[in-house]
Write a protein that holds these residues in place. Structure first.
Motif, PDB file in Angstrom:
ATOM      1  N   SER A  52       0.858  -1.186   0.000  1.00  0.00           N
ATOM      2  CA  SER A  52       0.000   0.000   0.000  1.00  0.00           C
ATOM      3  C   SER A  52       0.892   1.233   0.000  1.00  0.00           C
ATOM      4  N   PRO A  53       0.996   1.931  -1.130  1.00  0.00           N
ATOM      5  CA  PRO A  53       1.900   3.091  -1.209  1.00  0.00           C
ATOM      6  C   PRO A  53       1.612   4.112  -0.114  1.00  0.00           C
ATOM      7  N   LEU A  54       2.676   4.666   0.435  1.00  0.00           N
ATOM      8  CA  LEU A  54       2.567   5.650   1.510  1.00  0.00           C
ATOM      9  C   LEU A  54       2.441   7.043   0.918  1.00  0.00           C
ATOM     10  N   GLY A  55       1.526   7.836   1.474  1.00  0.00           N
ATOM     11  CA  GLY A  55       1.338   9.196   1.004  1.00  0.00           C
ATOM     12  C   GLY A  55       2.551  10.073   1.284  1.00  0.00           C
ATOM     13  N   ILE A  56       2.748  11.071   0.452  1.00  0.00           N
ATOM     14  CA  ILE A  56       3.859  11.998   0.632  1.00  0.00           C
ATOM     15  C   ILE A  56       3.669  12.783   1.931  1.00  0.00           C
ATOM     16  N   GLY A  57       4.732  12.900   2.693  1.00  0.00           N
ATOM     17  CA  GLY A  57       4.688  13.624   3.959  1.00  0.00           C
ATOM     18  C   GLY A  57       4.523  12.729   5.168  1.00  0.00           C
ATOM     19  N   LEU A  58       4.165  11.450   4.951  1.00  0.00           N
ATOM     20  CA  LEU A  58       4.019  10.514   6.060  1.00  0.00           C
ATOM     21  C   LEU A  58       5.327   9.764   6.298  1.00  0.00           C
ATOM     22  N   THR A  59       5.618   9.499   7.555  1.00  0.00           N
ATOM     23  CA  THR A  59       6.704   8.594   7.917  1.00  0.00           C
ATOM     24  C   THR A  59       6.085   7.249   8.281  1.00  0.00           C
ATOM     25  N   SER A  60       6.916   6.230   8.377  1.00  0.00           N
ATOM     26  CA  SER A  60       6.376   4.904   8.653  1.00  0.00           C
ATOM     27  C   SER A  60       7.443   3.983   9.223  1.00  0.00           C
ATOM     28  N   GLU A  61       6.994   3.041  10.031  1.00  0.00           N
ATOM     29  CA  GLU A  61       7.870   1.963  10.482  1.00  0.00           C
ATOM     30  C   GLU A  61       7.292   0.613  10.087  1.00  0.00           C
ATOM     31  N   GLY A  62       6.294   0.616   9.189  1.00  0.00           N
ATOM     32  CA  GLY A  62       5.654  -0.631   8.785  1.00  0.00           C
ATOM     33  C   GLY A  62       5.276  -0.660   7.320  1.00  0.00           C
ATOM     34  N   GLU A  63       6.267  -0.469   6.420  1.00  0.00           N
ATOM     35  CA  GLU A  63       6.027  -0.535   4.977  1.00  0.00           C
ATOM     36  C   GLU A  63       6.455  -1.904   4.437  1.00  0.00           C
ATOM     37  N   TYR A  64       5.776  -2.360   3.377  1.00  0.00           N
ATOM     38  CA  TYR A  64       6.050  -3.691   2.841  1.00  0.00           C
ATOM     39  C   TYR A  64       6.057  -3.703   1.319  1.00  0.00           C
ATOM     40  N   PHE A  65       6.923  -4.559   0.767  1.00  0.00           N
ATOM     41  CA  PHE A  65       6.797  -4.915  -0.650  1.00  0.00           C
ATOM     42  C   PHE A  65       7.256  -6.355  -0.835  1.00  0.00           C
ATOM     43  N   ASP A  66       6.724  -6.999  -1.867  1.00  0.00           N
ATOM     44  CA  ASP A  66       7.012  -8.397  -2.152  1.00  0.00           C
ATOM     45  C   ASP A  66       7.873  -8.514  -3.401  1.00  0.00           C
ATOM     46  N   ILE A  67       8.765  -9.480  -3.399  1.00  0.00           N
ATOM     47  CA  ILE A  67       9.595  -9.765  -4.567  1.00  0.00           C
ATOM     48  C   ILE A  67       9.625 -11.277  -4.796  1.00  0.00           C
ATOM     49  N   GLU A  68      10.173 -11.680  -5.935  1.00  0.00           N
ATOM     50  CA  GLU A  68      10.455 -13.088  -6.192  1.00  0.00           C
ATOM     51  C   GLU A  68      11.964 -13.257  -6.313  1.00  0.00           C
ATOM     52  N   LEU A  69      12.482 -14.329  -5.740  1.00  0.00           N
ATOM     53  CA  LEU A  69      13.910 -14.600  -5.798  1.00  0.00           C
ATOM     54  C   LEU A  69      14.218 -15.601  -6.908  1.00  0.00           C
ATOM     55  N   ALA A  70      15.380 -15.393  -7.546  1.00  0.00           N
ATOM     56  CA  ALA A  70      15.852 -16.327  -8.565  1.00  0.00           C
ATOM     57  C   ALA A  70      16.971 -17.209  -8.012  1.00  0.00           C
ATOM     58  N   GLY A  71      17.350 -16.965  -6.751  1.00  0.00           N
ATOM     59  CA  GLY A  71      18.407 -17.738  -6.113  1.00  0.00           C
ATOM     60  C   GLY A  71      18.286 -17.631  -4.600  1.00  0.00           C
ATOM     61  N   TYR A  72      19.193 -18.299  -3.908  1.00  0.00           N
ATOM     62  CA  TYR A  72      19.115 -18.346  -2.446  1.00  0.00           C
ATOM     63  C   TYR A  72      19.883 -17.195  -1.804  1.00  0.00           C
ATOM     64  N   ILE A  73      19.312 -16.660  -0.743  1.00  0.00           N
ATOM     65  CA  ILE A  73      20.002 -15.750   0.163  1.00  0.00           C
ATOM     66  C   ILE A  73      19.276 -15.812   1.497  1.00  0.00           C
ATOM     67  N   SER A  74      20.008 -15.801   2.589  1.00  0.00           N
ATOM     68  CA  SER A  74      19.376 -15.872   3.906  1.00  0.00           C
ATOM     69  C   SER A  74      18.761 -14.525   4.263  1.00  0.00           C
ATOM     70  N   SER A  75      17.801 -14.547   5.146  1.00  0.00           N
ATOM     71  CA  SER A  75      17.153 -13.312   5.587  1.00  0.00           C
ATOM     72  C   SER A  75      18.153 -12.374   6.245  1.00  0.00           C
ATOM     73  N   GLU A  76      18.992 -12.912   7.108  1.00  0.00           N
ATOM     74  CA  GLU A  76      19.967 -12.091   7.828  1.00  0.00           C
ATOM     75  C   GLU A  76      20.931 -11.417   6.861  1.00  0.00           C
ATOM     76  N   GLU A  77      21.414 -12.166   5.878  1.00  0.00           N
ATOM     77  CA  GLU A  77      22.369 -11.616   4.918  1.00  0.00           C
ATOM     78  C   GLU A  77      21.702 -10.579   4.024  1.00  0.00           C
ATOM     79  N   ALA A  78      20.464 -10.826   3.608  1.00  0.00           N
ATOM     80  CA  ALA A  78      19.756  -9.886   2.742  1.00  0.00           C
ATOM     81  C   ALA A  78      19.524  -8.556   3.444  1.00  0.00           C
ATOM     82  N   VAL A  79      19.093  -8.593   4.690  1.00  0.00           N
ATOM     83  CA  VAL A  79      18.859  -7.359   5.453  1.00  0.00           C
ATOM     84  C   VAL A  79      20.176  -6.606   5.626  1.00  0.00           C
ATOM     85  N   ARG A  80      21.240  -7.317   5.934  1.00  0.00           N
ATOM     86  CA  ARG A  80      22.545  -6.676   6.131  1.00  0.00           C
ATOM     87  C   ARG A  80      23.018  -5.990   4.854  1.00  0.00           C
ATOM     88  N   ARG A  81      22.911  -6.694   3.732  1.00  0.00           N
ATOM     89  CA  ARG A  81      23.373  -6.129   2.455  1.00  0.00           C
ATOM     90  C   ARG A  81      22.546  -4.913   2.036  1.00  0.00           C
TER      91      ARG A  81
END
Length: 242
Positions: A52-81
């Motif tokens: 759900s796109p966030l309106g201009i001028g709003l801050t947030s600590e709970g935004e989301y988007f989904d992707i598809e992976l073509a290969g493996y990466i761990s959650s910890e490593e992905a967040v770090r990178r």
């Protein structure tokens, strides 16, 4: 493999729009070497959809988007990178595997959102304080009719069924509102309706808006017809990749 990414947006980046956020994360994916999948055809692009796109001028600590992976990466490593190549104002919180069904994408299932409506300064907070006791009587109204702007005109709409919670807090007003493509209520519309109800001149106050979280509703159709909700955060519907 489908993945849901949660991130925060704050500071001066609250003034950039949805398309800029999308372009930013496309660059982050490349720089962080996240093995994201692309569409087929003559003009391939990253498979990425925002809840759900966030309106201009709003801050947030709970935004989301989904992707598809073509290969493996761990959650910890992905967040770090991703955070290593991000900028001040956007922080990735989690990277979690989700169900493969199309109907379970964040864009499809988001049903509610929490907001914190705050105040610019102590003067605004002092003006508001005597009126917050009227929240209960505001919510006891059988209907709260407002004028909602559509693409072509304005029309009257009863927003009471779309307000799930409204509570005063020390740092502002906590709202839980309907969200998503089917029904979506903005916090500024609720506050404007409340100010009219309470006899508070809206121009006297300057509200800030901060999105706290987004939810899916797991209630059955029968339960929803009876007014029941089973809200879970979009993050809870995923699991970490080890």
């Amino acid at each position: 493999m489908k993945v849901r990414i949660k991130f925060k947006k704050y500071g001066s980046l609250r003034f950039i729009g949805h398309l800029d956020v999308m372009r930013f994360f496309q660059k982050v994916m490349r720089r962080a070497q996240i093995p994201i999948a692309f569409t087929a055809g003559y003009n391939p692009h990253m498979i990425m959809s925002f809840a759900s796109p966030l309106g201009i001028g709003l801050t947030s600590e709970g935004e989301y988007f989904d992707i598809e992976l073509a290969g493996y990466i761990s959650s910890e490593e992905a967040v770090r990178r991703m955070n290593a190549v991000s900028v001040d104002g956007i922080e990735v919180v989690s990277f979690r595997q989700i169900a493969e069904e199309k109907k379970m994408t964040g864009m499809s299932i988001v049903a509610a959102a929490d907001y914190l409506v705050g105040f610019r300064n102590s003067k605004d907070r002092a003006i508001w304080k005597p009126y917050e006791d009227r929240i209960t009587s505001f919510l006891e109204q059988p209907e709260i009719v407002v004028l909602k702007q559509t693409k072509r005109s304005e029309q009257e709409s009863n927003i009471r069924p779309l307000i799930y919670k409204m509570e005063p807090r020390e740092d502002g007003i906590c709202l839980r509102l309907a969200a998503g493509s089917a029904q979506n209520l903005k916090p500024e519309l609720v506050m404007s309706a409340f100010c009219r109800f309470a006899g508070l001149e809206e121009k006297r106050l300057t509200f800030t808006r901060h999105r706290l979280e987004m939810y899916a509703d797991l209630a059955s159709d029968v339960e929803k017809a009876e007014g029941m909700r089973k809200l879970v955060t979009l993050e809870e519907l995923g699991k970490d990749i080890e």
